[in-house]
Design an enzyme around this catalytic site. Structure first.
Site, PDB file in Angstrom:
ATOM      1  N   ASN A  97      72.793 -18.372 -22.235  1.00  0.00           N
ATOM      2  CA  ASN A  97      73.081 -19.528 -23.110  1.00  0.00           C
ATOM      3  C   ASN A  97      72.498 -19.293 -24.499  1.00  0.00           C
ATOM      4  OD1 ASN A  97      70.499 -19.691 -21.970  1.00  0.00           O
ATOM      5  ND2 ASN A  97      70.535 -21.909 -21.700  1.00  0.00           N
ATOM      6  N   SER A 127      61.622 -18.860 -44.534  1.00  0.00           N
ATOM      7  CA  SER A 127      62.722 -17.908 -44.481  1.00  0.00           C
ATOM      8  C   SER A 127      63.796 -18.358 -45.475  1.00  0.00           C
ATOM      9  CB  SER A 127      63.267 -17.862 -43.050  1.00  0.00           C
ATOM     10  OG  SER A 127      64.425 -17.067 -42.996  1.00  0.00           O
ATOM     11  N   GLY A 165      71.668 -17.345 -27.990  1.00  0.00           N
ATOM     12  CA  GLY A 165      72.332 -16.410 -28.896  1.00  0.00           C
ATOM     13  C   GLY A 165      71.401 -16.208 -30.064  1.00  0.00           C
ATOM     14  N   HIS A 166      70.725 -15.058 -30.098  1.00  0.00           N
ATOM     15  CA  HIS A 166      69.712 -14.804 -31.122  1.00  0.00           C
ATOM     16  C   HIS A 166      70.230 -13.762 -32.099  1.00  0.00           C
ATOM     17  CE1 HIS A 166      66.294 -16.334 -28.261  1.00  0.00           C
ATOM     18  NE2 HIS A 166      67.217 -17.243 -28.524  1.00  0.00           N
ATOM     19  N   ARG A 204      78.210 -26.622 -35.076  1.00  0.00           N
ATOM     20  CA  ARG A 204      76.960 -27.320 -34.776  1.00  0.00           C
ATOM     21  C   ARG A 204      76.935 -28.653 -35.530  1.00  0.00           C
ATOM     22  NH1 ARG A 204      73.660 -21.871 -36.116  1.00  0.00           N
ATOM     23  NH2 ARG A 204      73.915 -20.802 -34.132  1.00  0.00           N
ATOM     24  N   ARG A 234      65.584 -22.863  -3.802  1.00  0.00           N
ATOM     25  CA  ARG A 234      65.156 -21.735  -2.961  1.00  0.00           C
ATOM     26  C   ARG A 234      66.316 -21.005  -2.276  1.00  0.00           C
ATOM     27  NH1 ARG A 234      60.910 -25.671  -0.319  1.00  0.00           N
ATOM     28  NH2 ARG A 234      62.797 -26.899  -0.482  1.00  0.00           N
ATOM     29  N   GLY A 249      65.627 -15.404 -33.409  1.00  0.00           N
ATOM     30  CA  GLY A 249      65.953 -13.976 -33.304  1.00  0.00           C
ATOM     31  C   GLY A 249      65.476 -13.224 -34.528  1.00  0.00           C
ATOM     32  N   GLY A 255      67.405 -25.743 -30.631  1.00  0.00           N
ATOM     33  CA  GLY A 255      67.876 -24.363 -30.577  1.00  0.00           C
ATOM     34  C   GLY A 255      68.446 -23.882 -31.902  1.00  0.00           C
ATOM     35  N   ASP A 256      68.706 -22.573 -31.980  1.00  0.00           N
ATOM     36  CA  ASP A 256      69.324 -21.948 -33.151  1.00  0.00           C
ATOM     37  C   ASP A 256      68.511 -22.094 -34.428  1.00  0.00           C
ATOM     38  OD1 ASP A 256      71.414 -21.306 -31.451  1.00  0.00           O
ATOM     39  OD2 ASP A 256      72.526 -23.132 -31.939  1.00  0.00           O
ATOM     40  N   GLU A 257      67.200 -22.138 -34.286  1.00  0.00           N
ATOM     41  CA  GLU A 257      66.334 -22.316 -35.454  1.00  0.00           C
ATOM     42  C   GLU A 257      66.206 -21.024 -36.257  1.00  0.00           C
ATOM     43  OE1 GLU A 257      65.491 -22.943 -32.324  1.00  0.00           O
ATOM     44  OE2 GLU A 257      64.893 -25.047 -32.123  1.00  0.00           O
ATOM     45  N   GLN A 263      66.404 -21.354 -26.667  1.00  0.00           N
ATOM     46  CA  GLN A 263      66.684 -22.775 -26.884  1.00  0.00           C
ATOM     47  C   GLN A 263      65.589 -23.393 -27.774  1.00  0.00           C
ATOM     48  OE1 GLN A 263      67.023 -21.682 -23.205  1.00  0.00           O
ATOM     49  NE2 GLN A 263      68.868 -20.980 -24.200  1.00  0.00           N
TER      50      GLN A 263
HETATM   51  P1  GDP Z   1      68.309 -18.488 -32.760  1.00  0.00           P
HETATM   52  O1  GDP Z   1      69.119 -18.852 -31.576  1.00  0.00           O
HETATM   53  O2  GDP Z   1      67.124 -19.392 -32.937  1.00  0.00           O
HETATM   54  O3  GDP Z   1      67.899 -17.044 -32.800  1.00  0.00           O
HETATM   55  O4  GDP Z   1      69.233 -18.738 -34.028  1.00  0.00           O
HETATM   56  P2  GDP Z   1      70.780 -18.309 -34.167  1.00  0.00           P
HETATM   57  O5  GDP Z   1      70.853 -16.839 -34.319  1.00  0.00           O
HETATM   58  O6  GDP Z   1      71.599 -18.933 -33.116  1.00  0.00           O
HETATM   59  O7  GDP Z   1      71.189 -19.051 -35.501  1.00  0.00           O
HETATM   60  C1  GDP Z   1      70.514 -18.865 -36.696  1.00  0.00           C
HETATM   61  C2  GDP Z   1      71.519 -18.413 -37.771  1.00  0.00           C
HETATM   62  O8  GDP Z   1      70.938 -18.557 -39.068  1.00  0.00           O
HETATM   63  C3  GDP Z   1      71.906 -16.958 -37.661  1.00  0.00           C
HETATM   64  O9  GDP Z   1      73.221 -16.813 -38.108  1.00  0.00           O
HETATM   65  C4  GDP Z   1      70.939 -16.263 -38.624  1.00  0.00           C
HETATM   66  O10 GDP Z   1      71.458 -15.041 -39.133  1.00  0.00           O
HETATM   67  C5  GDP Z   1      70.819 -17.289 -39.699  1.00  0.00           C
HETATM   68  N1  GDP Z   1      69.525 -17.351 -40.407  1.00  0.00           N
HETATM   69  C6  GDP Z   1      68.284 -17.211 -39.886  1.00  0.00           C
HETATM   70  N2  GDP Z   1      67.358 -17.473 -40.839  1.00  0.00           N
HETATM   71  C7  GDP Z   1      68.040 -17.777 -41.961  1.00  0.00           C
HETATM   72  C8  GDP Z   1      67.639 -18.170 -43.284  1.00  0.00           C
HETATM   73  O11 GDP Z   1      66.470 -18.316 -43.611  1.00  0.00           O
HETATM   74  N3  GDP Z   1      68.645 -18.438 -44.173  1.00  0.00           N
HETATM   75  C9  GDP Z   1      69.957 -18.313 -43.853  1.00  0.00           C
HETATM   76  N4  GDP Z   1      70.866 -18.591 -44.799  1.00  0.00           N
HETATM   77  N5  GDP Z   1      70.360 -17.954 -42.616  1.00  0.00           N
HETATM   78  C10 GDP Z   1      69.415 -17.702 -41.693  1.00  0.00           C
HETATM   79  P1  IMO Z   2      69.271 -20.408 -28.570  1.00  0.00           P
HETATM   80  O1  IMO Z   2      68.263 -19.600 -27.792  1.00  0.00           O
HETATM   81  C1  IMO Z   2      71.454 -24.132 -29.053  1.00  0.00           C
HETATM   82  C2  IMO Z   2      72.506 -26.299 -25.417  1.00  0.00           C
HETATM   83  C3  IMO Z   2      73.976 -26.395 -25.050  1.00  0.00           C
HETATM   84  C4  IMO Z   2      73.995 -27.721 -24.313  1.00  0.00           C
HETATM   85  C5  IMO Z   2      72.663 -27.713 -23.576  1.00  0.00           C
HETATM   86  C6  IMO Z   2      72.756 -27.233 -22.136  1.00  0.00           C
HETATM   87  O2  IMO Z   2      70.322 -19.592 -29.200  1.00  0.00           O
HETATM   88  O3  IMO Z   2      68.567 -21.324 -29.517  1.00  0.00           O
HETATM   89  P2  IMO Z   2      73.180 -24.908 -20.952  1.00  0.00           P
HETATM   90  O4  IMO Z   2      74.167 -23.820 -21.224  1.00  0.00           O
HETATM   91  O5  IMO Z   2      71.759 -24.469 -21.107  1.00  0.00           O
HETATM   92  O6  IMO Z   2      73.431 -25.614 -19.657  1.00  0.00           O
HETATM   93  O7  IMO Z   2      73.455 -26.011 -22.079  1.00  0.00           O
HETATM   94  O8  IMO Z   2      71.808 -26.849 -24.296  1.00  0.00           O
HETATM   95  N1  IMO Z   2      72.010 -24.926 -25.610  1.00  0.00           N
HETATM   96  C7  IMO Z   2      71.715 -24.408 -26.809  1.00  0.00           C
HETATM   97  N2  IMO Z   2      71.870 -24.915 -28.032  1.00  0.00           N
HETATM   98  N3  IMO Z   2      70.897 -22.923 -28.889  1.00  0.00           N
HETATM   99  C8  IMO Z   2      70.707 -22.409 -27.655  1.00  0.00           C
HETATM  100  O9  IMO Z   2      70.032 -21.260 -27.438  1.00  0.00           O
HETATM  101  C9  IMO Z   2      71.160 -23.139 -26.536  1.00  0.00           C
HETATM  102  N4  IMO Z   2      71.175 -22.927 -25.200  1.00  0.00           N
HETATM  103  C10 IMO Z   2      71.683 -24.025 -24.646  1.00  0.00           C
HETATM  104  O10 IMO Z   2      74.779 -26.414 -26.190  1.00  0.00           O
HETATM  105  O11 IMO Z   2      73.962 -28.778 -25.241  1.00  0.00           O
HETATM  106 MG    MG Z   3      71.090 -19.312 -31.083  1.00  0.00          MG
END
Ligand code: GDP
Ligand code: IMO
Ligand code: MG
Length: 421
Positions: free
Chosen positions: A37, A409, A39-40, A302, A142, A16, A11-13, A221
């Site tokens: 869960n 990116s 956050g984009h 993280r 269900r 968004g 996740g969090d790659e 995720q």
């Molecule tokens: P998501 O859940 O996959 O959408 O990712 P998140 O929003 O949770 O976390 C990604 C974070 O990295 C955010 O704060 C973005 O603004 C930031 N971000 C995304 N791409 C880049 C990048 O190429 N460089 C930097 N420095 N930040 C980035």
């Molecule tokens: P995005 O879309 C990172 C992680 C939680 C926990 C596990 C299970 O922003 O990439 P849950 O709330 O689903 O029961 O939690 O999965 N987790 C994420 N980690 N990015 C997310 O979403 C996540 N959504 C859930 O931290 O380890």
């Molecule tokens: Mg996220």
């Protein structure tokens, strides 16, 4: 025609931002799984917005956004988010659609999530406590309430029935927090939900496809959090991988064309569970600091480490990734030397495969070193202008995974994305 953007790690790659970048090329952006869960993060001008429930195409006037049946929806989060996007002038009544089959997260789901995590003690999943696990359990069990049910005048009664079941479960956990405030805002949010576009999502999207419209499926995720293929039990409760697109939207597999897999240039994880390349040292701290690696949903720090190509290749295989997008390359600007994990040593044996159960093994990552580029890449606009050392790093990932990095990116901004050809 359907393309998808999904995360390949934990996740969090940066999904968004990437969805927001590609959105103008599509007519519909559709979330197919997960819930609040997620956050984009994306930027509208210089304003940062974090979306949890609404697809990341919402700021583009010409696209419509669908919350698919595979999503679990918290009406309270949705209402708050609608207020935020409305403050940017977005009319959600024009460009947001919600499937009747989408399952609803009720306040007791959140309570059950909390109670279950407390009961697990040190073995807790590290859930975001948004009620995800209990809501999906009620779907497969269900019992769930779905968005289409709120139109029915018996909704309150159905809610009370589900609530009573949950209260019994909560009593077993000895959990007796007062949820009445949550319930009040829940019912206010249900009233609000009634005013939005509630549709038969599967017909909605298939009609669009039949009209020749382009659909972009947005994953939440990451693949290593997939309930089947991730680091079970430290996973989320949905199929985050490409198989989830069909079941989460009601579309057929042959409609899917490109799968864009998003990976950071390094690796992070939030919550508990195995993370072979985690760096519990100063380098890990530096990655966290430079990458500002704090959860977009929970604010938790993280866990950070080098890129894990064993896991990345596995994720490419499971998803059928056709293109890789590498984010946060700029965060590596500062390092003299970079490491990538090319295999795992498990009980003295080297393997390039992700084992069935990561938690039962001590996994020793085997590294290959690369020189850092040691220059500011965040202003660079073209592939040819990127340092050769970064190209060498990217080439290795292309060769190892068998999938080409199509975009790099180099910053959080919409315009900071470089096509590699
Ligand atoms: P998501 O859940 O996959 O959408 O990712 P998140 O929003 O949770 O976390 C990604 C974070 O990295 C955010 O704060 C973005 O603004 C930031 N971000 C995304 N791409 C880049 C990048 O190429 N460089 C930097 N420095 N930040 C980035
Ligand atoms: P995005 O879309 C990172 C992680 C939680 C926990 C596990 C299970 O922003 O990439 P849950 O709330 O689903 O029961 O939690 O999965 N987790 C994420 N980690 N990015 C997310 O979403 C996540 N959504 C859930 O931290 O380890
Ligand atoms: Mg996220």
């Amino acid at each position: 025609m359907v393309d998808a953007i999904l995360g390949l790690q934990w996740g969090d790659e940066g999904k968004g931002k990437i969805v927001d970048f590609f959105a103008p090329g599509y007519d519909v952006i559709a979330r197919f799984q997960g819930g609040p869960n997620a956050g984009h993060t994306l930027y509208v001008g210089d304003k940062k917005v974090v979306l949890h429930q609404i697809p990341s195409g919402v700021f583009h006037e010409k696209t419509v956004n669908l919350i698919g049946n595979g999503v679990v929806l918290d009406p309270v989060t949705l209402k708050k988010e609608c207020d935020i996007v409305a403050s940017f002038g977005v009319d959600v009544r024009k460009n947001l659609f919600i499937s009747k089959r989408t399952n609803i997260i009720v306040p007791t789901h959140r309570a059950l999530d909390k109670a279950s995590e407390l009961a697990k003690g040190n073995d807790k999943i590290g859930s975001t406590l948004k009620g995800i696990g209990p809501a999906y359990m009620d779907k497969t069990g269900r019992n769930a309430l779905r968005v289409g049910d709120i139109i029915d005048h018996n909704f309150k009664q159905a809610y009370q029935q589900l609530r009573s079941k949950h209260l019994q479960l909560l009593a077993n956990f000895n959990f007796n927090e007062d949820i009445s405030a949550w319930e009040q805002e829940f019912f206010e949010a249900i009233e609000f939900l009634r005013t939005l576009n509630i549709v038969n999502g599967e017909y909605f999207i298939n009609d669009k496809i039949a009209q020749g419209k382009k659909v972009l499926a947005e994953g939440a995720q990451g693949s290593m959090l997939d309930v089947d293929f991730g680091t079970f039990p430290f996973v989320t409760s949905s199929n985050t991988t490409s198989s989830g697109i069909c079941s989460g939207l009601g579309i057929a597999p042959q409609q899917i064309r490109d799968i864009l897999g998003v990976t950071k240039a390094y690796c992070t994880r939030v919550g508990s569970g195995p993370f072979p390349t985690e760096l519990l040292n100063e380098t890990g701290e530096t990655l966290r600091k430079l990458g500002n690696e704090f959860g977009a949903t929970t604010g938790r720090p993280r866990r950070c480490g080098w890129i894990d190509l064993v896991a990345l290749r596995y994720a490419c295989m499971i998803n059928g990734v056709t293109k890789l997008v590498m984010t946060k390359a700029d965060i590596l600007d500062h390092f003299d030397q970079l490491e990538v994990c090319t295999s795992y040593k498990i009980d003295g044996q080297e393997t390039k495969e992700v084992p069935f159960q990561m938690t039962q093994h001590a996994i020793e990552p085997q590294w290959k070193s690369f020189s850092g580029w040691k220059c500011n890449t965040s202003e660079i606009k073209t592939f040819s202008a990127l340092p050769q050392t970064m190209k060498t790093y990217v080439d290795f990932i292309n060769d190892y995974t068998g999938v080409k990095v199509s975009h790099i990116s180099n910053g959080p901004g919409r315009e900071q994305l470089i096509a590699t050809e």
